[in-house]
Design an enzyme around this catalytic site. Structure first.
Site, short mmCIF file in Angstrom:
data_model
loop_
_atom_site.label_atom_id
_atom_site.label_comp_id
_atom_site.label_asym_id
_atom_site.label_seq_id
_atom_site.Cartn_x
_atom_site.Cartn_y
_atom_site.Cartn_z
N ASN A 103 39.34 60.08 41.48
CA ASN A 103 39.44 58.78 41.04
C ASN A 103 40.56 58.90 39.81
O ASN A 103 40.97 59.97 39.36
CB ASN A 103 38.05 58.61 40.24
CG ASN A 103 37.04 57.78 41.33
OD1 ASN A 103 37.57 57.38 42.33
ND2 ASN A 103 35.91 57.89 41.32
N ALA A 129 28.90 62.06 47.38
CA ALA A 129 28.06 63.15 47.58
C ALA A 129 27.53 63.87 46.34
O ALA A 129 28.33 63.48 45.27
CB ALA A 129 29.06 64.26 48.61
N ARG A 131 26.05 67.38 44.75
CA ARG A 131 25.87 69.09 44.86
C ARG A 131 24.63 69.53 44.07
O ARG A 131 24.21 69.13 43.06
CB ARG A 131 26.75 69.82 44.51
CG ARG A 131 27.39 70.82 45.16
CD ARG A 131 28.44 71.56 44.27
NE ARG A 131 27.92 72.96 44.31
CZ ARG A 131 28.38 73.89 43.16
NH1 ARG A 131 28.99 73.44 42.25
NH2 ARG A 131 27.89 75.14 43.29
N LYS A 181 41.57 50.58 43.14
CA LYS A 181 40.34 51.35 42.97
C LYS A 181 40.05 51.63 41.39
O LYS A 181 39.12 51.28 40.82
CB LYS A 181 40.60 52.75 43.50
CG LYS A 181 39.54 53.87 43.13
CD LYS A 181 38.40 53.65 44.17
CE LYS A 181 37.36 54.92 44.02
NZ LYS A 181 36.55 54.73 44.89
N GLU A 264 35.70 60.30 33.18
CA GLU A 264 37.08 60.32 33.50
C GLU A 264 37.52 58.90 32.95
O GLU A 264 38.55 58.42 33.42
CB GLU A 264 37.16 60.30 35.05
CG GLU A 264 36.79 61.49 35.80
CD GLU A 264 36.82 61.61 37.33
OE1 GLU A 264 37.61 62.41 37.86
OE2 GLU A 264 36.26 60.82 37.96
N1 NAP Z 1 31.12 62.68 44.06
C1 NAP Z 1 31.33 61.74 44.60
O1 NAP Z 1 30.56 61.02 45.43
C2 NAP Z 1 32.86 61.04 44.37
C3 NAP Z 1 33.16 59.90 45.14
C4 NAP Z 1 34.40 59.39 45.17
C5 NAP Z 1 35.38 59.86 44.33
N2 NAP Z 1 35.01 61.06 43.48
C6 NAP Z 1 36.05 61.52 42.76
O2 NAP Z 1 36.20 62.97 43.47
C7 NAP Z 1 36.78 63.86 42.26
C8 NAP Z 1 35.80 65.03 42.57
O3 NAP Z 1 34.55 64.59 42.05
P1 NAP Z 1 33.17 65.62 42.40
O4 NAP Z 1 31.90 64.67 42.19
O5 NAP Z 1 33.48 66.31 43.55
O6 NAP Z 1 33.47 66.46 40.92
P2 NAP Z 1 32.69 67.89 40.70
O7 NAP Z 1 31.34 68.03 41.51
O8 NAP Z 1 32.51 68.10 39.28
O9 NAP Z 1 33.79 69.03 41.26
C9 NAP Z 1 34.84 69.10 40.78
C10 NAP Z 1 34.99 70.94 40.85
O10 NAP Z 1 36.31 71.20 40.40
C11 NAP Z 1 36.03 72.41 40.05
N3 NAP Z 1 37.13 72.82 39.01
C12 NAP Z 1 37.44 72.31 37.85
N4 NAP Z 1 38.64 72.97 37.20
C13 NAP Z 1 38.76 74.07 38.07
C14 NAP Z 1 39.54 75.14 37.86
N5 NAP Z 1 40.49 75.14 36.72
N6 NAP Z 1 39.71 76.05 38.81
C15 NAP Z 1 38.86 75.82 39.88
N7 NAP Z 1 37.90 74.99 40.03
C16 NAP Z 1 37.84 73.89 39.39
C17 NAP Z 1 34.66 72.48 39.31
O11 NAP Z 1 34.25 73.97 39.35
P3 NAP Z 1 32.87 74.16 38.29
O12 NAP Z 1 31.76 73.78 39.12
O13 NAP Z 1 33.24 75.81 38.17
O14 NAP Z 1 33.38 73.37 36.88
C18 NAP Z 1 33.96 71.86 40.28
O15 NAP Z 1 33.21 72.45 41.35
C19 NAP Z 1 36.55 63.00 40.79
O16 NAP Z 1 37.76 62.53 40.59
C20 NAP Z 1 35.66 61.99 41.47
O17 NAP Z 1 35.67 61.06 40.33
C21 NAP Z 1 33.50 61.63 43.61
#
Ligand code: NAP
Length: 305
Positions: A103, A129, A131, A181, A264
């Site tokens: 996003n 999704a 986790r 978006k 964000e």
């Molecule tokens: N989840 C959803 O349903 C959803 C839906 C649509 C869009 N999005 C978008 O998709 C993106 C990701 O969302 P998410 O929900 O998947 O986030 P998330 O679960 O927080 O995943 C982000 C991952 O990035 C890792 N990370 C951050 N910095 C890093 C680094 N320097 N080196 C290695 N790994 C690193 C984090 O690791 P750590 O766990 O070790 O911190 C975490 O596992 C965001 O922009 C969100 O707005 C999410």
């Protein structure tokens, strides 16, 4: 072809499963040895989807592995993009294909500046999704994903993406898609976070609805100055339709606030206000919302000290 996934969170792991279902070799890039150790409890993702449970077994390694990278999916939160990419920059091959699936806006241009030799795509998804550490993943919906190149590309889709089992649309013009978006996120996320309410509850209160409409008017002015056509109907109609359709949902920003995680906001409303100031457009309500979310986050950090 081998896709590395930087950002092994909810979306990164969902995509690891999708790559596996599409028989595309994949490696999850974990932050450090502790994350790798946690992964090694099961060496797989337990995917819960539509009442069924499956196991997906992508490779996983820490980001320090020296192998060269030619295909990289970035699914960190938007604010982590550059730090994460800088840590593996030396491994990226000059012709590397990179997809940013996140996003927010601003990080795409920053990546173009950091990695001018790479082929870059941006994608946006309505997939959902979450986790459950260490290795359980709940997929709410695979949603719809739009993707398009930000650099000259021979194909609208990156290598192998035509094999992914999801609703995927290739777009020659991805920038307006990212703006749409962003516009919806500006309308729903900060307000729902500050009002501490579900998306649908923005519509059931005259004051909130007025705020939502005023946010939308400001966003439309900035988008127009950027030469972007948002929707055929006014933005507030579209935003209200999304708030209605996702009425029971908590926005990602509200969830981040409740779980004491960084939001964000800088890549959503912050980006909008930054662009507005470049064009000399006043966005008083969006600016106020930006400051209120910043204040809320800072107060929370102080309370935690
Ligand atoms: N989840 C959803 O349903 C959803 C839906 C649509 C869009 N999005 C978008 O998709 C993106 C990701 O969302 P998410 O929900 O998947 O986030 P998330 O679960 O927080 O995943 C982000 C991952 O990035 C890792 N990370 C951050 N910095 C890093 C680094 N320097 N080196 C290695 N790994 C690193 C984090 O690791 P750590 O766990 O070790 O911190 C975490 O596992 C965001 O922009 C969100 O707005 C999410």
């Amino acid at each position: 072809m081998h896709w590395y996934i930087l950002g092994a969170g909810a979306i990164g792991r969902l995509w690891a499963c999708l790559f596996e279902h599409g028989s595309v070799p994949t490696t999850l890039m974990l932050r450090d040895k502790a994350a790798l150790k946690s992964w090694q409890h099961g060496n797989s993702i337990e995917l819960h989807e539509s009442g069924q449970v499956q196991r997906c077994s992508p490779k996983a390694e820490t980001i320090n592995n020296p192998n060269p990278i030619r295909h990289l999916l970035v699914t960190t939160k938007a604010y982590d993009t550059l730090t994460a990419l800088r840590a593996i920059q030396h491994r990226l091959q000059p012709d590397c294909q990179i997809v940013l699936l996140q996003n927010g806006m601003g990080q795409q241009q920053a990546v173009l500046d950091l990695l001018p030799d790479c082929q870059l795509w941006a994608a946006t998804t309505t997939a959902g999704a979450w986790r459950e550490p260490p290795n359980r993943l709940h997929s709410i919906s695979r949603g719809e994903t739009l993707i398009g190149p930000l650099t000259p590309a021979s194909s609208v889709l990156p290598d192998g993406w035509d094999r992914l089992p999801l609703t995927l649309t290739g777009c020659n013009e991805i920038l307006p898609v990212l703006w749409r978006k962003l516009a919806i996120n500006c309308a729903i996320n900060p307000l729902s976070a500050l009002e501490n309410c579900r998306n649908g509850e923005l519509l059931h209160n005259q004051h909130r609805l007025q705020l939502l409409r005023q946010v939308c008017t400001e966003v439309e002015q900035v988008a127009a100055a950027a030469g972007i056509t948002l929707f055929t109907e006014p933005l507030h109609q579209q935003a209200e339709a999304v708030a209605h359709a996702t009425g029971d949902n908590l926005s990602s920003m509200l969830q981040d606030i409740r779980h004491k995680r960084q939001t964000e906001i800088e890549q959503i409303t912050g980006y909008l206000c930054h662009r507005a100031s470049e064009y000399g457009i006043a966005t008083p309500l969006n600016t106020a919302l930006l400051h209120q979310i910043r204040t809320l986050t800072m107060e929370r950090e102080h309370r935690n000290d």
